[in-house]
Design an enzyme around this catalytic site. Structure first.
Site, short mmCIF file in Angstrom:
data_model
loop_
_atom_site.label_atom_id
_atom_site.label_comp_id
_atom_site.label_asym_id
_atom_site.label_seq_id
_atom_site.Cartn_x
_atom_site.Cartn_y
_atom_site.Cartn_z
N HIS A 1 6.80 -23.93 2.20
CA HIS A 1 6.00 -22.96 2.33
C HIS A 1 5.01 -22.77 3.59
O HIS A 1 3.99 -22.26 3.95
CB HIS A 1 4.76 -23.20 1.19
CG HIS A 1 5.16 -23.35 -0.04
ND1 HIS A 1 5.38 -22.29 -1.11
CD2 HIS A 1 5.44 -24.63 -0.90
CE1 HIS A 1 5.88 -22.67 -2.19
NE2 HIS A 1 5.86 -24.19 -1.84
N SER B 1 9.00 -9.13 29.76
CA SER B 1 8.32 -7.84 29.51
C SER B 1 8.19 -6.97 30.85
O SER B 1 7.90 -7.57 31.79
CB SER B 1 6.86 -8.29 29.09
OG SER B 1 6.02 -7.21 29.08
N LYS C 1 5.68 -13.19 30.36
CA LYS C 1 6.32 -13.30 28.99
C LYS C 1 7.59 -13.79 29.14
O LYS C 1 8.58 -13.52 30.23
CB LYS C 1 6.39 -11.75 28.23
CG LYS C 1 4.93 -11.42 28.17
CD LYS C 1 4.44 -12.32 26.76
CE LYS C 1 5.27 -12.38 25.67
NZ LYS C 1 5.40 -11.24 25.00
N GLU D 1 15.11 -12.79 17.68
CA GLU D 1 14.39 -11.78 16.86
C GLU D 1 15.56 -10.85 16.53
O GLU D 1 15.40 -10.21 15.31
CB GLU D 1 13.48 -11.06 17.79
CG GLU D 1 12.14 -11.85 18.09
CD GLU D 1 11.12 -11.28 19.16
OE1 GLU D 1 11.57 -10.30 19.76
OE2 GLU D 1 10.09 -11.76 19.09
#
Length: 475
Positions: A155, A276, A282, A289
Site C-alpha cells: 500500500h 527542463s 531538473k 515516465e
C-alpha cells in the site's frame, strides 16, 4: 494495381480507394509474403499448374523482388491497394503476364493471415530477446545490491524489511512469465491457415500440410472457415504485449519514485534522463515516465481489436483489415521501449545508505514480535494484538520497538522475554526468512541463480524457434 474488378462496370470512387487502401501499413508484411509465395510456387509446379520453366522464371522474379524490397529499390506506389497487389505488380513487371499465375490456388484471405502469423512469430521472438536482456540487467543489479536491506512496502507504506536484491529481482520473475506467454502463444498458434483459400479450401492445394511444414509451422488449421476468420492469435498477442507494457509501467513507476528527492534511492544515468527547458536544475526520469504512459497505448490496442472482433459473423469480413495496425504499433513501441528501460536499469546507481536508513521505520519490525510469540505457543490472533499494543505504546512514548525495556515487553505479555530483541533489528528480521521464497540473502541469491538458469534455457528456446522458421523469415 487491383486484384479484382472483372465483374464491375466502373472503378472505385476515390473515397472508396482511400478507405480500402492498406498498403501504407501492411507493406511491412512484404518479406513474409515473398516467402509464402515461394513455397506456394513450388506446390504449383508440383501440381503441374505451373510448368518447370515458367516456375523458374517466377522463382527468379520473386527472389529478385525480395532483394529489391530489402534494399528499398522496390516498394509500393499510389495505385497499389495492398501488399498483395504491390507484389503481384512487381512480379508482372519482371515476368510479364506470367506473374499473375502465382495467384492460382490462394486467396488474399489465407495469404494475409499466413504472412501475419509469420510476422508475429518473428517479432514476438525479437521482443522475447529484448525482455531477456532486461531480466539479465535486473539480475546483475540485484546481485550487486544483495547486502542492502531496504524497507519493503505494501500500500506504498512501510511494511517489513527486505533484501533490496529481492525487490529488484522480482521484476525478472514477471518478465520471464511474459516470455513464457510468448512461447505458449507460438505453441498454440503454430498452425498454418494457408490452403484455406477464401474460405472453402482449394483444389489446387491438396496437401496444405507440406506447405505448412515448409513455412516452419507444426501443422495446419483444421477448418478452412476458421482459418481465414480467426484472429484469436492477434488478440492474444496484443494481450501479451499489454501485459509486458503493464510490467514495464510498474518498473517505471518505481524508478520515478526512487529517483525523487523524497526517496533519493537511485541516480538515473544522464543518458536515460532529460532536463527542463525552463528549470536548469531538473533531471527528469523520462524513460520511466514513458514506460508508464505507453502502457495505456498497449491496453488501448488490445481493446480496439476486441471491439472489432466482438460480433464478427461467418468467415472473412473486411473489418479484419483493422487487425494489423494495433499489432504493428504495439510491436514498434515495445521494441523502442525495452532497450531504453534496459539501459536505464543497467546504468542506474543505487544509493545504498539512503535505501537502508529507513528499513526499520514505521514500526516495520512489529511482525517479528507477533512471530516470536506465535513460536512460543501464543495463538497468532492474540500475538497480533500484543504486537499492535507494542506499536501503540511506542507511538505514545516516541520510541522504536527495539527501545522498549525488558520490563515493558514483559508487561505486554509474559512470553515477550528479552530474547525477542534478537529479532528486533532489520538484519535479524531479514535473515530469519530462509524459505525458498524468503528475503534472506541466501534465499534471494538462490532464486537469482535459478532465474539465470531459466534465462539460459530461454535463450536456447529462442534460438531453436528461429532455426525452425529459418529461411522462411528474412525481413
Amino acid at each position: 494495381m487491383t486484384l479484382w474488378g472483372g465483374r464491375f462496370n466502373q472503378s472505385p470512387a476515390q473515397s472508396m480507394r482511400d478507405l480500402s487502401r492498406s498498403v501504407h501499413f501492411d507493406w511491412r508484411l512484404a518479406p513474409y509474403e515473398i516467402e509464402v509465395n515461394l513455397v506456394h510456387l513450388s506446390n504449383l509446379m508440383k501440381q503441374k499448374i505451373v510448368s518447370k520453366s515458367d516456375g523458374e522464371i517466377l522463382q527468379k522474379g520473386l527472389l529478385d523482388l525480395a532483394s529489391e524490397i530489402g534494399s528499398g529499390k522496390f516498394t509500393y506506389n499510389n495505385d497499389d491497394e495492398d501488399v498483395h497487389s504491390a507484389i503481384e505488380r512487381g512480379l508482372v513487371e519482371k515476368c510479364g503476364s506470367l506473374g499473375g499465375a502465382i495467384r492460382a490456388g490462394r486467396s488474399r484471405n489465407d495469404l494475409v493471415i499466413t504472412d501475419f502469423k509469420l510476422y508475429l512469430v518473428d517479432h514476438l521472438l525479437e521482443i522475447a530477446s529484448a525482455i531477456i536482456n532486461l531480466a539479465k540487467s535486473f539480475n546483475i543489479q540485484a546481485t550487486n545490491q544483495i547486502d542492502v536491506i531496504a524497507p519493503g512496502f505494501t500500500h506504498t507504506q512501510h511494511a517489513q524489511p527486505i533484501t533490496f536484491g529481492q525487490e529488484l529481482s522480482k521484476h525478472s520473475h514477471a518478465l520471464l512469465r511474459d516470455v513464457d506467454r510468448i512461447f505458449d502463444w507460438i505453441d498454440r498458434n503454430n498452425y498454418s491457415p494457408f490452403g484455406a483459400g477464401a474460405l472453402a479450401g482449394s483444389s489446387i492445394q491438396p496437401e496444405p500440410e507440406t506447405t505448412a511444414l515448409n513455412l516452419g509451422f507444426s501443422g495446419v488449421m483444421e477448418n478452412s472457415i476458421d482459418a481465414v476468420s480467426d484472429r484469436d492469435f492477434a488478440a492474444e498477442a496484443l494481450f501479451i504485449m499489454a501485459m509486458i507494457g503493464i510490467h514495464l509501467s510498474k518498473i517505471g513507476e518505481e524508478f520515478v519514485l526512487w529517483s525523487s528527492t523524497e526517496f533519493d534511492w537511485v541516480e538515473i544515468d544522464d543518458a536515460y534522463a532529460t532536463g527542463s527547458s525552463i528549470m536548469p536544475q531538473k533531471k527528469n526520469a523520462d524513460v520511466a515516465e514513458l514506460a508508464r504512459g505507453k502502457s495505456g497505448r498497449f491496453i488501448g490496442n488490445l481493446t480496439a481489436l476486441f471491439v472489432v472482433l466482438k460480433a464478427m459473423p461467418f468467415a472473412y469480413n473486411r473489418d479484419l483489415q483493422e487487425d494489423k495496425e494495433p499489432i504493428f504499433d504495439s510491436v514498434d513501441q515495445l521494441l523502442i521501449l525495452l532497450p531504453a528501460i534496459t539501459g536505464m536499469v543497467q546504468t542506474a546507481k543505487f544509493k545504498q545508505s539512503n535505501i537502508s536508513k529507513g528499513a526499520a521505520a514505521g514500526y516495520s519490525l512489529a511482525t517479528e514480535i507477533a512471530d516470536f510469540l506465535s513460536k512460543s505457543g501464543v495463538p497468532f490472533s492474540l500475538a497480533h494484538e500484543v504486537a499492535g499494543e507494542c506499536v501503540k505504546f511506542c507511538e505514545k512514548n516516541g520510541i522504536e520497538l527495539d527501545q522498549m525495556s525488558d520490563q515493558q515487553l514483559l508487561t505486554m505479555h509474559p512470553n515477550l522475554t528479552p530474547e525477542v530483541k534478537k529479532f528486533l533489528n532489520v538484519s535479524g528480521a531479514v535473515s530469519s526468512r530462509t524459505s525458498a521464497m524468503g528475503t534472506s540473502k541466501n534465499s534471494v541469491l538462490a532464486a537469482i541463480n535459478k532465474l539465470n538458469q531459466d534465462i539460459s534455457g530461454v535463450d536456447k528456446v529462442i534460438a531453436s524457434l528461429r532455426k525452425q522458421f529459418s529461411g522462411m523469415i528474412n525481413p
